[in-house]
Design a protein around this motif. Structure first.
Motif, mmCIF file in Angstrom:
data_model
loop_
_atom_site.group_PDB
_atom_site.id
_atom_site.type_symbol
_atom_site.label_atom_id
_atom_site.label_comp_id
_atom_site.label_asym_id
_atom_site.label_seq_id
_atom_site.Cartn_x
_atom_site.Cartn_y
_atom_site.Cartn_z
ATOM 1 N N MET A 156 -4.977 0.255 -9.034
ATOM 2 C CA MET A 156 -5.817 -1.125 -8.465
ATOM 3 C C MET A 156 -5.130 -1.340 -6.993
ATOM 4 O O MET A 156 -5.825 -1.574 -5.832
ATOM 5 C CB MET A 156 -5.380 -2.365 -9.276
ATOM 6 C CG MET A 156 -6.213 -3.394 -8.819
ATOM 7 S SD MET A 156 -6.251 -4.796 -9.881
ATOM 8 C CE MET A 156 -4.631 -5.168 -9.986
ATOM 9 N N ILE A 157 -3.776 -0.860 -6.751
ATOM 10 C CA ILE A 157 -3.413 -1.344 -5.635
ATOM 11 C C ILE A 157 -3.780 -0.383 -4.427
ATOM 12 O O ILE A 157 -3.895 -0.564 -3.368
ATOM 13 C CB ILE A 157 -1.787 -1.491 -5.730
ATOM 14 C CG1 ILE A 157 -1.484 -2.545 -6.336
ATOM 15 C CG2 ILE A 157 -1.116 -1.480 -4.102
ATOM 16 C CD1 ILE A 157 -2.041 -4.047 -5.868
ATOM 17 N N SER A 158 -3.471 0.958 -5.090
ATOM 18 C CA SER A 158 -4.050 2.160 -4.197
ATOM 19 C C SER A 158 -5.828 2.008 -3.765
ATOM 20 O O SER A 158 -5.824 2.381 -2.424
ATOM 21 C CB SER A 158 -3.872 3.592 -4.777
ATOM 22 O OG SER A 158 -4.595 3.624 -5.693
ATOM 23 N N GLU A 159 -6.416 1.508 -4.544
ATOM 24 C CA GLU A 159 -7.908 1.168 -4.164
ATOM 25 C C GLU A 159 -7.916 0.186 -3.187
ATOM 26 O O GLU A 159 -8.746 0.121 -2.370
ATOM 27 C CB GLU A 159 -8.505 0.829 -5.354
ATOM 28 C CG GLU A 159 -8.577 2.263 -6.561
ATOM 29 C CD GLU A 159 -9.471 3.110 -5.916
ATOM 30 O OE1 GLU A 159 -10.624 2.790 -5.010
ATOM 31 O OE2 GLU A 159 -9.112 4.391 -6.162
ATOM 32 N N LEU A 160 -7.108 -0.887 -3.256
ATOM 33 C CA LEU A 160 -7.097 -1.760 -2.296
ATOM 34 C C LEU A 160 -6.641 -1.431 -1.037
ATOM 35 O O LEU A 160 -7.119 -1.921 0.037
ATOM 36 C CB LEU A 160 -6.236 -3.199 -2.953
ATOM 37 C CG LEU A 160 -6.086 -4.696 -2.153
ATOM 38 C CD1 LEU A 160 -7.766 -5.022 -2.216
ATOM 39 C CD2 LEU A 160 -5.438 -5.616 -2.952
ATOM 40 N N ASP A 161 -5.610 -0.460 -1.125
ATOM 41 C CA ASP A 161 -5.071 -0.057 0.238
ATOM 42 C C ASP A 161 -6.416 0.892 0.881
ATOM 43 O O ASP A 161 -6.356 0.697 2.075
ATOM 44 C CB ASP A 161 -3.857 0.661 -0.081
ATOM 45 C CG ASP A 161 -2.869 0.255 -0.288
ATOM 46 O OD1 ASP A 161 -2.539 -1.042 -0.024
ATOM 47 O OD2 ASP A 161 -1.664 0.501 -1.094
ATOM 48 N N VAL A 162 -7.085 1.588 0.063
ATOM 49 C CA VAL A 162 -8.185 2.182 0.685
ATOM 50 C C VAL A 162 -9.156 1.148 1.377
ATOM 51 O O VAL A 162 -9.748 1.291 2.366
ATOM 52 C CB VAL A 162 -8.984 3.167 -0.359
ATOM 53 C CG1 VAL A 162 -10.209 3.706 0.275
ATOM 54 C CG2 VAL A 162 -7.973 4.198 -0.792
ATOM 55 N N ILE A 163 -9.524 0.315 0.608
ATOM 56 C CA ILE A 163 -10.361 -0.726 1.103
ATOM 57 C C ILE A 163 -9.843 -1.600 2.692
ATOM 58 O O ILE A 163 -10.457 -1.588 3.356
ATOM 59 C CB ILE A 163 -10.672 -1.983 0.265
ATOM 60 C CG1 ILE A 163 -11.382 -1.555 -0.874
ATOM 61 C CG2 ILE A 163 -11.364 -3.241 0.975
ATOM 62 C CD1 ILE A 163 -11.528 -2.302 -2.235
ATOM 63 N N ILE A 164 -8.518 -1.792 2.491
ATOM 64 C CA ILE A 164 -7.845 -2.251 3.374
ATOM 65 C C ILE A 164 -7.813 -1.361 4.682
ATOM 66 O O ILE A 164 -8.025 -1.804 6.020
ATOM 67 C CB ILE A 164 -6.381 -2.738 3.343
ATOM 68 C CG1 ILE A 164 -6.367 -3.876 2.289
ATOM 69 C CG2 ILE A 164 -5.731 -2.974 4.606
ATOM 70 C CD1 ILE A 164 -5.223 -4.126 1.715
ATOM 71 N N GLU A 165 -7.611 -0.069 4.484
ATOM 72 C CA GLU A 165 -7.596 1.076 5.715
ATOM 73 C C GLU A 165 -9.075 1.050 6.329
ATOM 74 O O GLU A 165 -9.448 1.186 7.474
ATOM 75 C CB GLU A 165 -7.297 2.342 5.168
ATOM 76 C CG GLU A 165 -7.310 3.317 6.043
ATOM 77 C CD GLU A 165 -6.493 4.657 5.697
ATOM 78 O OE1 GLU A 165 -6.912 5.732 6.147
ATOM 79 O OE2 GLU A 165 -5.913 4.546 4.657
ATOM 80 N N GLU A 166 -10.066 1.164 5.413
ATOM 81 C CA GLU A 166 -11.468 1.453 5.793
ATOM 82 C C GLU A 166 -11.952 0.059 6.476
ATOM 83 O O GLU A 166 -12.693 0.352 7.553
ATOM 84 C CB GLU A 166 -12.458 1.524 4.406
ATOM 85 C CG GLU A 166 -12.384 3.023 4.116
ATOM 86 C CD GLU A 166 -12.310 4.139 5.045
ATOM 87 O OE1 GLU A 166 -13.606 4.207 5.834
ATOM 88 O OE2 GLU A 166 -11.614 5.313 5.044
ATOM 89 N N GLU A 167 -11.465 -1.021 6.018
ATOM 90 C CA GLU A 167 -11.841 -2.333 6.587
ATOM 91 C C GLU A 167 -11.173 -2.179 8.189
ATOM 92 O O GLU A 167 -11.885 -2.430 9.245
ATOM 93 C CB GLU A 167 -11.395 -3.449 6.001
ATOM 94 C CG GLU A 167 -11.879 -4.789 6.413
ATOM 95 C CD GLU A 167 -13.197 -4.982 6.296
ATOM 96 O OE1 GLU A 167 -13.841 -5.899 7.135
ATOM 97 O OE2 GLU A 167 -14.063 -4.315 5.514
ATOM 98 N N SER A 168 -10.016 -1.777 8.299
ATOM 99 C CA SER A 168 -9.425 -2.009 9.615
ATOM 100 C C SER A 168 -10.005 -0.698 10.499
ATOM 101 O O SER A 168 -10.313 -1.152 11.753
ATOM 102 C CB SER A 168 -8.054 -1.435 9.346
ATOM 103 O OG SER A 168 -7.211 -1.292 10.780
#
Length: 149
Positions: A5-17
């Motif tokens: 779940m945290i790695s998926e959240l990290d992907v969302i954060i990176e793409e959002e950036s």
């Protein structure tokens, strides 16, 4: 589950950036100079609406991005039994920033409409055409430099 779940959240954060950086570049490299350098097309309603939409997205994005980062950080420290609370907070962030998603839809529509206006106007304005070509080349140059590293 926690790490996934945290790695998926990290992907969302990176793409959002990345997405935010791209929109910021459009604002700084194209829309602001069009308006500040006195191009008539910079006062066209579609260009102004696109610029205003990007500004709103950037303002909302700042809080959204920080909230997602805080949740990811919090999630790394949470114990397995605390996951439910974290999941509820994640859902809460997406609900809180729902208006931003409608702005993304507006941004997509306006980008197409503004590009059409720029294309039509640049056919009769040599300086505008050169400005647009330079702006487009700048983006390609930046990508080539990143890819060559």
């Amino acid at each position: 589950m926690t790490s996934r779940m945290i790695s998926e959240l990290d992907v969302i954060i990176e793409e959002e950036s990345k997405h935010s950086d791209q929109m910021g570049n459009i604002q700084r490299k194209i829309l602001e100079p069009l308006q500040k350098q006195g191009y008539n097309v910079g006062r066209h309603p579609k260009i102004i609406m696109l610029s205003n939409t990007l500004e709103l997205i950037q303002k909302l994005h700042c809080g959204y991005y920080k909230s997602l980062q805080a949740l990811a950080s919090m999630g790394r420290r949470k114990k397995r039994h605390q996951l439910e609370k974290l999941l509820i907070r994640i859902v809460g962030i997406f609900i809180k920033y729902t208006p931003m998603y409608s702005l993304f839809a507006r941004y997509s529509r306006l980008t197409f409409e503004a590009a059409k206006v720029l294309h039509q106007t640049s056919q009769n304005d040599y300086h505008l055409e050169m400005f647009i070509r330079a702006a487009l080349c700048f983006g390609k140059e930046k990508k080539k430099k990143k890819n060559s590293r």
